[in-house]
Design an enzyme around this catalytic site. Structure first.
Site, PDB file in Angstrom:
ATOM      1  CG  ASP A 180      -1.965   0.992   1.294  1.00  0.00           C
ATOM      2  OD1 ASP A 180      -2.848   0.907   0.431  1.00  0.00           O
ATOM      3  OD2 ASP A 180      -1.954   1.881   2.170  1.00  0.00           O
ATOM      4  CD  GLU A 203      16.115 -13.689   4.559  1.00  0.00           C
ATOM      5  OE1 GLU A 203      15.312 -14.221   5.361  1.00  0.00           O
ATOM      6  OE2 GLU A 203      16.656 -12.594   4.768  1.00  0.00           O
TER       7      GLU A 203
HETATM    8  C1  NOJ Z   1      -4.480   2.866  -0.785  1.00  0.00           C
HETATM    9  C2  NOJ Z   1      -5.589   1.915  -0.533  1.00  0.00           C
HETATM   10  O1  NOJ Z   1      -5.860   1.201  -1.700  1.00  0.00           O
HETATM   11  C3  NOJ Z   1      -6.761   2.744  -0.065  1.00  0.00           C
HETATM   12  O2  NOJ Z   1      -7.936   2.013  -0.023  1.00  0.00           O
HETATM   13  C4  NOJ Z   1      -6.417   3.331   1.269  1.00  0.00           C
HETATM   14  O3  NOJ Z   1      -7.455   4.179   1.699  1.00  0.00           O
HETATM   15  C5  NOJ Z   1      -5.126   4.138   1.187  1.00  0.00           C
HETATM   16  N1  NOJ Z   1      -4.092   3.468   0.445  1.00  0.00           N
HETATM   17  C6  NOJ Z   1      -4.598   4.395   2.558  1.00  0.00           C
HETATM   18  O4  NOJ Z   1      -4.082   3.220   3.109  1.00  0.00           O
END
Ligand code: NOJ
Length: 599
Positions: free
Chosen positions: A244, A310
């Site tokens: 993310d 690893e």
């Molecule tokens: C990207 C994620 O896909 C989204 O759903 C989220 O709100 C933001 N990052 C924050 O983590």
């Protein structure tokens, strides 16, 4: 020109023959895009299905999907023909951002089940030959995470505060935030703390909701924690991680003020659209906002690459990085960093043949320079579903969402037709493709959710100015019949976001066995993609087609997508797939066909 045995859309079509002499697909005068660096790793050509756990399948009837629900429904995904699943977060979380606010990275939230349920899911998926990728959220934690609670309780300047980005305020009494950054979800990106004696304290940075404080990735302690978290899940047997905000973890030194362009998409600082000409020398141009795409992130992913190495098997890291141009995004997938990056330039392209062709060429070329496959994606849990988005008639920046008062709302018939054509195009491209749950059912965005049902922080942080992303997150329908279309068990009456009352036809069971259904189209496309090895072959554009047409070969398959109004003559060959039933030997508007070339 005639067509013999034209198949129904979605039906196997091995005996269908197009008779024509136009557009001989055997001859291409166009330069072929080359997919270099293809090793045998599964992820280079995989179709990866995104499961949004709260909206996939609810086993206990609490209205929220869960891990046992997913396990129960895995055979349906096996039948669909995908190679892997990516699970959006199911870890412990107060759910202020639907799980993207993690309070414990190494446990399962009781909403979704237990670690034992996860192990069962993993074993069941592997038993079906399906790989499992989990979501890792390293840019920020939840404000409920022990690390943040300890930081709040500790003094300014303490090691606990150094885990996050705490700063003194500016202005006479420190009453103003440390800089002018705005949160992705709207409003300021800083929140002021209160000292134990009740006086106002320092501020902390949150690029997203205030319940999501940003970690300080310059701090080696933070880096060490996450390497342990990677190992925790790798030891359990996961096949990889979707990472993310992989473009946001490191911020520019000094946290300088920055005002993004007015038309910037919310998840990326840059303007979504076409990027400059591919040019190796322009890789770091245009300059990045101080919180996106900083050079320092790459060192982190090199370290993670070593951790994954690893482990046996081809484990994968996939970057959620809203970075343009594509040449810059390719830096995330250099040989010693991540394996994949979502191609949001492709997702953001309009329903326009010239634009799509340019993006496809640039994608393949940019990723090829680092030996990586391109990925392709049309929908996910952060964007308007493509069965609606492709028919919008007004600008709609990513993250804003659509609702009853949005301008340029889509015609659903046009949207579905374009979505079927777009998916048929995407699944014919070499590289790896991502499919978001429900798109194989042709689900549209839910536009008319009641205001009181909306839950996206965007909706609240913009004072209801932006609808946000709830419309693409509505639980998916399995069987016809309200109240939850089989999303929950018998007798359950509600889902966390209400489903529309007219979804019987979209339900998976309604579409099974119907050769014209969108589900059948996806099944056929995935089977043909696999049997013709489309993921690992090469794309070559075909000459002789108009500006509104995309026509190329990939291996022994010719793909033609007509995005224009005028019908397009079809070449000789066996019709393998058509995104719409063909009634004559010409390709109508908003339709894609796959033809086995007759040489
Ligand atoms: C990207 C994620 O896909 C989204 O759903 C989220 O709100 C933001 N990052 C924050 O983590």
């Amino acid at each position: 020109m005639t067509i013999a045995n034209t198949p129904e859309s979605g039906a196997p079509a091995s005996d269908a023959v197009l008779e024509s002499t136009t557009g001989d697909p055997a001859v291409s005068t166009e330069p072929a895009a080359t997919l270099v660096g293809t090793g045998g790793e599964w992820w280079r050509s995989a179709v990866i299905y995104q499961i949004y756990p709260r909206s996939f399948s609810d086993s206990d009837g609490d209205g929220i999907g869960d891990l046992p629900g997913i396990t129960r429904r895995l055979p349906a995904l096996g039948e669909l023909g995908i190679d892997a699943i990516w699970l959006s977060p199911f870890m412990t979380s107060p759910q202020h951002d639907a799980g993207y606010d993690v309070a414990d990275y190494c446990d399962v939230d009781p909403l979704f089940g237990t670690l034992g349920d996860f192990d069962d899911l993993l074993a069941a998926a592997h038993g079906l030959g399906i790989k499992v990728i989990v979501d890792l959220v390293p840019n920020h934690t939840s404000w409920d995470h022990r690390w943040f609670r300890e930081a709040l309780a500790a003094a300014p300047g303490s090691p606990e505060r150094a885990r996050y980005l705490f700063r003194d305020g500016t202005g006479p009494n420190g009453d103003l935030p440390p800089n002018n950054w705005q949160s992705v979800f709207g409003g300021p990106a800083w929140e002021r703390t209160t000292n134990p004696d009740g006086t106002p304290g320092q501020w902390y940075l949150h690029l997203f909701d205030r319940s999501q404080p940003d970690l300080d990735w310059e701090n080696p302690w933070v880096r060490a924690q996450f390497e342990d978290i990677l190992r925790f899940w790798l030891d359990r047997g996961v096949d990889g991680f979707r990472v993310d905000v992989a473009h946001g973890m490191v911020k520019a030194h000094g946290l300088p003020d920055y005002t993004p362009p007015a038309d910037a998409g919310s998840m990326g600082g840059g303007v979504v659209g076409l990027e400059p000409e591919i040019d190796a020398n322009a890789a770091l141009d245009p300059p990045s906002p101080p919180y996106w795409a900083q050079e320092g992130v790459h060192e982190i992913f090199r370290a993670w690459h070593s951790v994954l190495s690893e482990y046996e098997g081809d484990r994968v890291l996939c970057a959620e990085a809203w970075v343009e141009p594509l040449t810059k995004l390719a830096l995330w997938v250099r040989p010693d960093e991540m394996q994949q990056a979502f191609n949001f330039t492709y997702l953001s392209a309009g329903w326009d043949a010239a634009e799509l062709r340019l993006v496809i060429d640039r994608s393949i070329a940019a990723f090829a320079t680092v030996g990586a496959p391109s990925t392709w994606v049309l929908s996910n849990h952060d964007v308007v579903r493509h069965a609606s988005r492709l028919a919008l008639t007004a600008e709609n920046p990513q993250g804003h969402g659509i609702g009853p008062d949005s301008p340029g709302l889509p015609d659903p018939v046009v949207g579905l037709r374009r979505a079927r054509a777009a998916s048929s195009l995407m699944l014919a491209l070499p590289g790896s493709a991502y499919v978001y749950q429900g798109e194989e059912l042709g689900l549209p965005e839910v536009i008319d959710l009641p205001d009181e049902a909306r839950q996206d922080p965007t909706w609240f942080r913009t004072d209801h100015e932006r609808y946000g992303r709830d419309g693409c997150r509505v639980p998916i329908p399995w069987e016809p019949g309200e109240p939850t279309y089989g999303f929950g068990p018998d007798g359950s009456t509600a889902s966390w976001l209400p489903q529309p009352r007219d979804w019987d036809g979209y339900a998976r069971a309604s579409q099974e066995g119907d050769p014209e259904s969108t589900l059948s189209l996806y099944k056929l496309a995935l089977a043909l993609r696999s049997s013709h090895a489309l993921g690992t072959r090469e794309l070559a554009w075909l000459p002789g087609y108009g500006d509104d047409v995309l026509a190329f070969t990939n291996g022994d398959v010719t793909v033609i997508a007509n995005l224009g109004a005028a019908p397009v003559e079809l070449p000789v060959g066996d019709l393998l797939l058509s995104s719409e039933p063909l009634t004559e030997a010409a390709l109508p508007t908003d339709t894609t066909v796959w033809i086995r070339t007759t040489l």
